[in-house]
Design a protein around this motif. Structure first.
Motif, PDB file in Angstrom:
ATOM      1  N   ARG A 120      19.380  69.666 -20.487  1.00 33.57           N
ATOM      2  CA  ARG A 120      19.545  71.057 -20.009  1.00 33.57           C
ATOM      3  C   ARG A 120      19.434  71.099 -18.492  1.00 33.57           C
ATOM      4  N   PRO A 121      20.572  71.055 -17.809  1.00 32.95           N
ATOM      5  CA  PRO A 121      20.489  71.099 -16.342  1.00 32.95           C
ATOM      6  C   PRO A 121      20.321  72.524 -15.824  1.00 32.95           C
ATOM      7  N   ASN A 122      19.684  72.627 -14.678  1.00 30.52           N
ATOM      8  CA  ASN A 122      19.705  73.883 -13.929  1.00 30.52           C
ATOM      9  C   ASN A 122      21.089  74.002 -13.264  1.00 30.52           C
ATOM     10  N   TRP A 123      21.331  75.053 -12.490  1.00 34.23           N
ATOM     11  CA  TRP A 123      22.599  75.177 -11.751  1.00 34.23           C
ATOM     12  C   TRP A 123      22.807  73.903 -10.929  1.00 34.23           C
ATOM     13  N   LEU A 124      24.075  73.498 -10.818  1.00 35.31           N
ATOM     14  CA  LEU A 124      24.397  72.237 -10.146  1.00 35.31           C
ATOM     15  C   LEU A 124      24.604  72.433  -8.638  1.00 35.31           C
ATOM     16  N   ASP A 125      24.229  71.419  -7.849  1.00 37.17           N
ATOM     17  CA  ASP A 125      24.580  71.400  -6.406  1.00 37.17           C
ATOM     18  C   ASP A 125      26.094  71.563  -6.267  1.00 37.17           C
ATOM     19  N   GLY A 131      32.518  74.044  -8.123  1.00 31.99           N
ATOM     20  CA  GLY A 131      32.315  74.900  -9.291  1.00 31.99           C
ATOM     21  C   GLY A 131      32.385  76.376  -8.958  1.00 31.99           C
ATOM     22  N   LEU A 132      31.601  77.137  -9.699  1.00 38.05           N
ATOM     23  CA  LEU A 132      31.673  78.600  -9.655  1.00 38.05           C
ATOM     24  C   LEU A 132      31.525  79.188  -8.245  1.00 38.05           C
ATOM     25  N   PHE A 133      30.483  78.768  -7.506  1.00 33.41           N
ATOM     26  CA  PHE A 133      30.229  79.386  -6.194  1.00 33.41           C
ATOM     27  C   PHE A 133      31.374  79.061  -5.226  1.00 33.41           C
ATOM     28  N   ALA A 134      31.881  77.843  -5.309  1.00 35.34           N
ATOM     29  CA  ALA A 134      33.015  77.465  -4.438  1.00 35.34           C
ATOM     30  C   ALA A 134      34.230  78.329  -4.761  1.00 35.34           C
ATOM     31  N   ARG A 135      34.459  78.570  -6.056  1.00 39.58           N
ATOM     32  CA  ARG A 135      35.628  79.384  -6.444  1.00 39.58           C
ATOM     33  C   ARG A 135      35.502  80.805  -5.902  1.00 39.58           C
ATOM     34  N   ILE A 136      34.294  81.374  -6.023  1.00 45.30           N
ATOM     35  CA  ILE A 136      34.095  82.736  -5.512  1.00 45.30           C
ATOM     36  C   ILE A 136      34.304  82.742  -3.989  1.00 45.30           C
ATOM     37  N   ALA A 137      33.676  81.795  -3.296  1.00 48.80           N
ATOM     38  CA  ALA A 137      33.753  81.787  -1.825  1.00 48.80           C
ATOM     39  C   ALA A 137      35.183  81.564  -1.343  1.00 48.80           C
ATOM     40  N   ARG A 138      35.932  80.722  -2.048  1.00 46.40           N
ATOM     41  CA  ARG A 138      37.319  80.453  -1.625  1.00 46.40           C
ATOM     42  C   ARG A 138      38.156  81.737  -1.687  1.00 46.40           C
ATOM     43  N   SER A 139      37.809  82.626  -2.630  1.00 50.77           N
ATOM     44  CA  SER A 139      38.585  83.865  -2.743  1.00 50.77           C
ATOM     45  C   SER A 139      38.086  84.932  -1.760  1.00 50.77           C
ATOM     46  N   VAL A 157      20.278  71.166  -9.233  1.00 50.55           N
ATOM     47  CA  VAL A 157      20.214  69.731  -9.557  1.00 50.55           C
ATOM     48  C   VAL A 157      21.572  69.094  -9.256  1.00 50.55           C
ATOM     49  N   ASP A 158      21.530  67.846  -8.800  1.00 48.45           N
ATOM     50  CA  ASP A 158      22.767  67.121  -8.490  1.00 48.45           C
ATOM     51  C   ASP A 158      23.402  66.638  -9.796  1.00 48.45           C
ATOM     52  N   ALA A 159      24.732  66.804  -9.903  1.00 48.41           N
ATOM     53  CA  ALA A 159      25.443  66.342 -11.115  1.00 48.41           C
ATOM     54  C   ALA A 159      25.233  64.844 -11.335  1.00 48.41           C
ATOM     55  N   LYS A 160      24.905  64.119 -10.266  1.00 48.67           N
ATOM     56  CA  LYS A 160      24.639  62.677 -10.428  1.00 48.67           C
ATOM     57  C   LYS A 160      23.409  62.465 -11.322  1.00 48.67           C
ATOM     58  N   PRO A 203      33.035  74.819   1.176  1.00 50.02           N
ATOM     59  CA  PRO A 203      33.771  76.047   0.838  1.00 50.02           C
ATOM     60  C   PRO A 203      32.894  77.294   0.993  1.00 50.02           C
ATOM     61  N   VAL A 204      31.555  77.118   0.875  1.00 48.16           N
ATOM     62  CA  VAL A 204      30.631  78.249   1.015  1.00 48.16           C
ATOM     63  C   VAL A 204      29.970  78.161   2.375  1.00 48.16           C
ATOM     64  N   TRP A 205      30.159  79.139   3.236  1.00 52.47           N
ATOM     65  CA  TRP A 205      29.433  79.097   4.514  1.00 52.47           C
ATOM     66  C   TRP A 205      28.887  80.453   4.946  1.00 52.47           C
ATOM     67  N   ARG A 206      29.046  81.467   4.078  1.00 47.44           N
ATOM     68  CA  ARG A 206      28.426  82.769   4.328  1.00 47.44           C
ATOM     69  C   ARG A 206      27.926  83.294   2.996  1.00 47.44           C
ATOM     70  N   TYR A 207      27.039  84.287   3.058  1.00 45.68           N
ATOM     71  CA  TYR A 207      26.496  84.826   1.801  1.00 45.68           C
ATOM     72  C   TYR A 207      26.324  86.332   1.929  1.00 45.68           C
TER      73      TYR A 207
END
Ligand code: NAP
Length: 271
Positions: A120-125, A131-139, A157-160, A203-207
């Protein structure tokens, strides 16, 4: 005899397949679009996918309504002689409603296989890079917009670490009948991540914090289903309640090494 990796074109499955092969282990990648064609909704694709399979990695897309199908597929796998299965769900799945998709899957794997592991991983780096955050930020021209304070913390957590734990469970019986909740080494806020990505190709540089209705509007504009957005909102509430900031020792327990810190992941992936 080999390992069948489901979800093999997804964030986790792709890495598990690559790592098994890097270690010289026989493995095949399955999905609707994979080298082995497997569609959870098409029982006609199941027997062929299970030919010569000894162990199974199972991952089902979040809020897809496919858990019952995947459970029936695991049942078929046992009938065909598959002895080992590793399932990825998500941190907190064990405390969701008993009929939630991920709890149904967790129950099925424990009932069906003698040699099972739940991861059971937490949200991934990697949610920030692919993933999800990159997709949102790209739009939104680099701006990640979520219904969460920028100070909200997650032990990403890192997917590695997820991949290495899954591969360990597939290859070493010491991990059988174990459940691992995988987190990074410390909680990190969205503001921290944005600071770390300054001057990088991330891809994410603002919030920006948006309200739930605003997030819902943007999400449906991106074509996401109501069920998916509702599940995301549940997971965001868990972050807001501080539940996703919990740090476990399970990467160390599974791999006998420390988890990869977010700063190292960013340095090595987007600098
Ligand atoms: N990302 C995170 O932060 C995170 C954190 C914790 C847990 N998780 C969990 O980890 C698991 C994997 O996540 P992920 O991000 O790797 O998934 P993903 O990127 O969304 O990939 C989903 C995979 O499922 C396949 N798939 C979709 N529909 C299918 C169908 N009908 N039949 C067969 N295969 C199908 C897709 O391939 P095709 O389109 O080719 O079929 C793809 O390979 C999920 O259970 C998720 O809840 C993710």
């Amino acid at each position: 005899m080999s390992t069948l990796v489901t979800g093999a074109t997804g964030q986790v499955g792709r890495r598990v397949l690559t790592e098994l092969r890097r270690r010289g282990l026989p493995a095949a990648g399955a999905s609707r679009d994979g080298e082995v064609r497997l569609d959870w909704t098409d029982t006609g694709s199941w027997n062929h996918a299970l030919e010569g399979v000894e162990s199974l990695f199972v991952t089902v897309p979040m809020a897809s309504g496919l858990a019952e199908r995947a459970g029936a597929f695991m049942e078929r796998a046992v009938e065909k002689g598959v002895g080992t299965a590793v399932l990825v769900t998500a941190m907190g799945a064990e405390s969701g409603p008993p009929d939630s998709e991920q709890r149904v899957l967790e129950r099925r794997i424990r009932e069906l296989f003698d040699q099972w592991t739940v991861v059971r991983p937490n949200w991934l780096d990697q949610d920030f890079t692919e993933g999800l955050f990159a997709r949102i930020a790209r739009s939104r021209r680099g701006r990640l917009e979520l219904p969460l304070s920028k100070r909200a913390e997650v032990s990403f957590v890192d997917a590695k670490d997820v991949t290495d734990t899954v591969v360990a469970a597939l290859t070493d019986k010491r991990h059988h009948e174990h459940e691992y909740t995988l987190t990074g080494p410390n909680p990190v806020s969205f503001r921290d991540v944005v600071r770390m990505t300054k001057g990088t190709e991330s891809p994410v540089w603002r919030y920006k914090k948006v309200d739930e209705a605003g997030f819902y509007f943007r999400a449906t504009n991106m074509g996401w289903s109501d069920r998916y957005v509702d599940t995301l909102n549940e997971r965001f509430r868990a972050i807001a309640d501080g539940k996703a900031a919990r740090v476990t020792d399970d990467v160390r327990r599974a791999l006998d090494r420390d988890p990869v810190p977010m700063a190292k992941f960013i340095r090595e992936s987007v600098l």
